[in-house]
Design a protein around this motif. Structure first.
Motif, mmCIF file in Angstrom:
data_model
loop_
_atom_site.group_PDB
_atom_site.id
_atom_site.type_symbol
_atom_site.label_atom_id
_atom_site.label_comp_id
_atom_site.label_asym_id
_atom_site.label_seq_id
_atom_site.Cartn_x
_atom_site.Cartn_y
_atom_site.Cartn_z
ATOM 1 N N LEU A 1 -8.611 38.646 10.388
ATOM 2 C CA LEU A 1 -8.081 39.728 11.388
ATOM 3 C C LEU A 1 -9.099 40.010 12.517
ATOM 4 O O LEU A 1 -10.304 40.035 12.259
ATOM 5 C CB LEU A 1 -7.821 41.124 10.943
ATOM 6 C CG LEU A 1 -6.776 40.858 9.808
ATOM 7 C CD1 LEU A 1 -6.620 42.460 9.079
ATOM 8 C CD2 LEU A 1 -5.431 40.662 10.220
ATOM 9 N N VAL A 2 -8.790 39.730 13.861
ATOM 10 C CA VAL A 2 -9.588 40.105 14.886
ATOM 11 C C VAL A 2 -9.827 41.486 15.311
ATOM 12 O O VAL A 2 -10.774 41.930 15.701
ATOM 13 C CB VAL A 2 -9.110 39.450 16.129
ATOM 14 C CG1 VAL A 2 -9.857 39.664 17.498
ATOM 15 C CG2 VAL A 2 -9.078 37.783 15.803
ATOM 16 N N SER A 3 -8.858 42.540 15.031
ATOM 17 C CA SER A 3 -8.728 43.745 15.229
ATOM 18 C C SER A 3 -8.666 44.748 14.173
ATOM 19 O O SER A 3 -8.257 44.424 13.128
ATOM 20 C CB SER A 3 -7.613 44.086 16.374
ATOM 21 O OG SER A 3 -7.099 43.216 17.299
ATOM 22 N N MET B 1 -4.804 46.260 20.506
ATOM 23 C CA MET B 1 -4.754 45.365 19.614
ATOM 24 C C MET B 1 -3.828 44.383 19.572
ATOM 25 O O MET B 1 -2.594 44.391 20.230
ATOM 26 C CB MET B 1 -4.323 46.191 18.172
ATOM 27 C CG MET B 1 -4.569 45.654 16.767
ATOM 28 S SD MET B 1 -4.004 46.329 15.584
ATOM 29 C CE MET B 1 -5.308 47.749 15.292
ATOM 30 N N ARG B 2 -4.224 43.504 19.207
ATOM 31 C CA ARG B 2 -3.467 41.910 19.227
ATOM 32 C C ARG B 2 -2.274 42.254 18.190
ATOM 33 O O ARG B 2 -2.230 42.858 17.172
ATOM 34 C CB ARG B 2 -4.229 40.797 18.484
ATOM 35 C CG ARG B 2 -3.532 39.539 18.706
ATOM 36 C CD ARG B 2 -4.482 38.376 18.386
ATOM 37 N NE ARG B 2 -4.599 38.322 16.746
ATOM 38 C CZ ARG B 2 -5.402 37.400 16.251
ATOM 39 N NH1 ARG B 2 -5.892 36.548 16.890
ATOM 40 N NH2 ARG B 2 -5.573 37.486 14.798
ATOM 41 N N ARG B 3 -1.025 41.779 18.643
ATOM 42 C CA ARG B 3 0.200 42.367 18.204
ATOM 43 C C ARG B 3 0.138 41.959 16.575
ATOM 44 O O ARG B 3 0.695 42.716 15.668
ATOM 45 C CB ARG B 3 1.275 41.521 19.212
ATOM 46 C CG ARG B 3 2.731 42.049 18.297
ATOM 47 C CD ARG B 3 3.851 41.239 19.146
ATOM 48 N NE ARG B 3 3.956 41.628 20.679
ATOM 49 C CZ ARG B 3 4.620 41.680 21.501
ATOM 50 N NH1 ARG B 3 5.567 40.596 21.347
ATOM 51 N NH2 ARG B 3 4.580 42.004 22.939
ATOM 52 N N THR B 4 0.005 40.801 16.315
ATOM 53 C CA THR B 4 -0.052 40.466 14.935
ATOM 54 C C THR B 4 -0.933 41.145 14.170
ATOM 55 O O THR B 4 -0.679 41.422 12.859
ATOM 56 C CB THR B 4 -0.240 38.811 14.807
ATOM 57 O OG1 THR B 4 -1.711 38.666 15.373
ATOM 58 C CG2 THR B 4 0.542 37.869 15.311
ATOM 59 N N ASP B 5 -1.938 41.422 14.669
ATOM 60 C CA ASP B 5 -2.932 42.298 13.658
ATOM 61 C C ASP B 5 -2.285 43.611 13.607
ATOM 62 O O ASP B 5 -2.469 44.436 12.450
ATOM 63 C CB ASP B 5 -4.393 42.302 14.392
ATOM 64 C CG ASP B 5 -5.106 41.237 14.482
ATOM 65 O OD1 ASP B 5 -4.562 40.134 13.484
ATOM 66 O OD2 ASP B 5 -6.441 41.232 14.766
ATOM 67 N N ALA C 1 1.619 47.595 8.295
ATOM 68 C CA ALA C 1 2.460 47.411 7.141
ATOM 69 C C ALA C 1 1.689 47.963 5.913
ATOM 70 O O ALA C 1 2.237 48.219 4.809
ATOM 71 C CB ALA C 1 2.811 45.929 6.882
ATOM 72 N N ALA C 2 0.104 48.284 6.056
ATOM 73 C CA ALA C 2 -0.610 48.705 4.950
ATOM 74 C C ALA C 2 0.284 49.886 4.366
ATOM 75 O O ALA C 2 0.367 51.104 4.956
ATOM 76 C CB ALA C 2 -1.848 48.986 5.225
#
Length: 200
Positions: free
Chosen positions: A30-32, A1-5, A11-12
């Motif tokens: 979000l991409v992922s 998964m992309r790090r930012t995603d 954080a949810a």
């Protein structure tokens, strides 16, 4: 998964956060997705994104869906039944199930412990030639729910484990104009019911 995603999903803190992020993913913010989708939703999901986003923002955390389709694959008929599955609180789950049944849809609604409200078990939703390829609507055990939201906070995922599971399926192969308006009607009916209860 992309790090930012991954950071955003990690954080949810609640069911509502996961539903909101699912809507963001469906819209492309979000991409992922934690369930292994790292290039956005499947192509066939694109036209469904608006109603799926409404569902998620309305309290129905969607886990899977597909449009109805009649096509051909490698010289054999390929048929799909429209379906959507996911998680909801008891009030919305009840409204979704009742409105769907009234519309003639097949429903699978499970309490968190796995007991079905009415019928249980999988429903065939893809068929290639004479062979059934996919079924949906079986109860997802806690371990399977956790696999959908890998790397998310345990307390948020536990909210999903404790939610009701809802699957709605159009019984007619290829039809794609009944399920989605029915979902919108159910969401509107639930919202209206909440507003009435809040006004009392």
């Amino acid at each position: 998964m992309r790090r930012t995603d991954a950071h955003i999903w990690g954080a949810a803190r609640s069911f509502e956060d996961l539903a909101r992020l699912t809507a963001d993913w469906l819209e492309g913010s979000l991409v992922s997705h934690p369930n292994g989708h790292h290039d956005g939703p499947d192509r066939e999901t694109g036209p469904l994104a608006p109603v799926l986003c409404e569902a998620n923002r309305g309290g129905f955390l969607t886990e899977g869906s597909q449009p109805g389709e009649l096509a051909e694959l490698h010289g054999q008929p390929w048929h799909q039944r429209a379906f959507v599955s996911g998680f909801a609180g008891p009030g919305l789950a009840g409204v979704l199930g009742e409105v769907a049944r009234q519309a003639g849809l097949v429903t699978r609604v499970y309490l968190p412990a796995g007991r079905p409200m009415l019928d249980g078990g999988a429903v065939d939703v893809t068929r290639w030639g004479e062979r059934i390829n996919t079924g949906v609507g079986h109860f997802l055990k806690p371990r399977a729910v956790r696999q959908i939201f890998l790397s998310c906070r345990a307390d948020a995922v536990q909210d999903v484990v404790m939610a009701w599971q809802v699957t709605l399926v159009d019984p007619e192969w290829g039809r794609d104009d009944l399920l989605w308006p029915t979902v919108r009607r159910a969401l509107a009916a639930h919202q209206e019911l909440n507003q009435k209860e809040g006004a009392q």
